[in-house]
Design a protein around this motif. Structure first.
Motif, PDB file in Angstrom:
ATOM      1  N   LEU A 156       0.827  -1.257  -0.012  1.00  0.00           N
ATOM      2  CA  LEU A 156       0.047  -0.037  -0.098  1.00  0.00           C
ATOM      3  C   LEU A 156       0.969   1.382  -0.032  1.00  0.00           C
ATOM      4  O   LEU A 156       0.420   2.411  -0.583  1.00  0.00           O
ATOM      5  CB  LEU A 156      -0.862   0.024   1.223  1.00  0.00           C
ATOM      6  N   GLU A 159       1.719   1.481  -3.468  1.00  0.00           N
ATOM      7  CA  GLU A 159       0.738   1.371  -4.356  1.00  0.00           C
ATOM      8  C   GLU A 159       1.060   0.402  -5.462  1.00  0.00           C
ATOM      9  O   GLU A 159       0.803   0.959  -6.701  1.00  0.00           O
ATOM     10  CB  GLU A 159       0.273   2.799  -4.614  1.00  0.00           C
ATOM     11  N   LEU A 176      -1.143   0.026  -8.104  1.00  0.00           N
ATOM     12  CA  LEU A 176      -2.760  -0.038  -7.457  1.00  0.00           C
ATOM     13  C   LEU A 176      -3.405   1.077  -8.024  1.00  0.00           C
ATOM     14  O   LEU A 176      -4.814   0.882  -8.082  1.00  0.00           O
ATOM     15  CB  LEU A 176      -2.522  -0.136  -5.862  1.00  0.00           C
ATOM     16  N   ARG A 178      -4.761   5.267  -6.275  1.00  0.00           N
ATOM     17  CA  ARG A 178      -4.760   5.639  -5.017  1.00  0.00           C
ATOM     18  C   ARG A 178      -6.160   5.387  -4.692  1.00  0.00           C
ATOM     19  O   ARG A 178      -6.381   4.846  -3.497  1.00  0.00           O
ATOM     20  CB  ARG A 178      -4.978   7.258  -5.207  1.00  0.00           C
ATOM     21  N   ALA A 181      -5.818   1.453  -3.450  1.00  0.00           N
ATOM     22  CA  ALA A 181      -5.043   1.438  -2.309  1.00  0.00           C
ATOM     23  C   ALA A 181      -6.012   2.048  -1.036  1.00  0.00           C
ATOM     24  O   ALA A 181      -5.841   1.332   0.016  1.00  0.00           O
ATOM     25  CB  ALA A 181      -3.907   2.337  -2.373  1.00  0.00           C
TER      26      ALA A 181
END
Length: 291
Positions: A156, A159, A176, A178, A181
């Motif tokens: 995380l 990301e 990922l 925002r 995440a």
């Protein structure tokens, strides 16, 4: 010999064909008889068969239906040869048009965002579902890749998500985003399981693919989506939207985890309006005088 479809039906029964198959074959052979314009079955030529296929194709008959029709005609003519009514089969060497690879429909960008933004987050299961669906769209994951994710696969802070797929445990690392995440962090805050899986059931075990499909379809129905939602649609939307925005086919290939670029070219489809805008803006001869 005239068109003895009753005898041909008995032949199909003896071959073990089902009632529905026999009905379809008789219908297809009857179509060939109509195109013969009163001529006997033993007078049908290769050109007649080719012309018949072309005519039905021009009328919009699908490649699948044309292939079935040609199969019926070929079997009928084989039967005529066996009976001594013909010396050769005029269908041999002819092929129906290739069946195009059917693509899942991509959602429009605005519709995708609207659905994801409207996902409820009042319960732990709803937080889990939002995290899954955001991730499917944000990273273009296959359903099997999503359900195979472990906690250790998701970073995380950076990301990023490490994705494993297929035999040999092929691996790729993809962003990922925002929104995904944030949704995953919210899910992890309420997740209660000792299992290594990222997405778990109420009992704490790894969530299965079929359960994900059902949850997404149910969410789509509740939110009033104008089509049946399924995980592969989010993957296709990811690919289409990214390609429309960037035009970078190689990058999309890497993110999707495709071994061959040709697969990405089939899988992703550029919106024609987007192509037209790119052309108008970039091609020297597309610009109006004085621009």
């Amino acid at each position: 010999m005239q068109w003895d479809l009753t005898a041909f039906a008995r032949h199909l029964e003896e071959r073990g064909k089902s009632r529905l198959t026999i009905k379809a074959y008789l219908r297809d052979v009857a179509e060939l008889e109509r195109q013969s314009r009163g001529r006997a079955a033993h007078d049908i030529t290769r050109q007649d068969v080719a012309h018949g296929l072309a005519a039905r194709h021009a009328q919009g008959l699908s490649a699948r239906s044309l292939a079935r029709m040609l199969s019926a005609w070929r079997m009928f003519c084989d039967w005529l040869v066996e009976r001594g009514e013909r010396t050769s089969n005029p269908c041999l060497g002819l092929h129906a048009p290739k069946q195009g690879r059917r693509l899942p429909g991509a959602l429009p960008v605005d519709a995708t965002s609207a659905i994801l933004d409207a996902l409820p987050t009042g319960t732990a299961l709803e937080l889990r579902d939002k995290a899954m669906f955001e991730l499917l769209y944000a990273s273009g994951l296959r359903l099997t890749e999503l359900t195979a994710l472990d906690l250790a696969d998701v970073d995380l802070e950076q990301e990023l998500v490490t994705v494993r797929h297929g035999k040999g445990d092929k691996m790729r690392i993809v962003p990922l985003g925002r929104a995904a995440a944030t949704a995953i962090a919210a899910w992890l805050a309420v997740r209660r399981s000792r299992d290594a899986a990222m997405f778990t059931t109420l009992s704490g075990g790894r969530l299965g693919a079929r359960q994900v499909e059902k949850r997404l379809a149910r969410c789509g129905e509740r939110l009033g989506a104008d089509r049946h939602l399924h995980p592969h649609m989010l993957r296709h939307s990811f690919a289409s939207h990214l390609l429309q925005s960037s035009g970078d086919l190689r990058a999309v290939q890497e993110l999707l985890g495709h071994s061959n670029l040709s697969t990405t070219q089939i899988y992703t489809s550029l919106d024609f309006q987007h192509l037209a805008l790119v052309y108008d803006a970039a091609h020297p001869r597309a610009k109006k005088n004085g621009d």
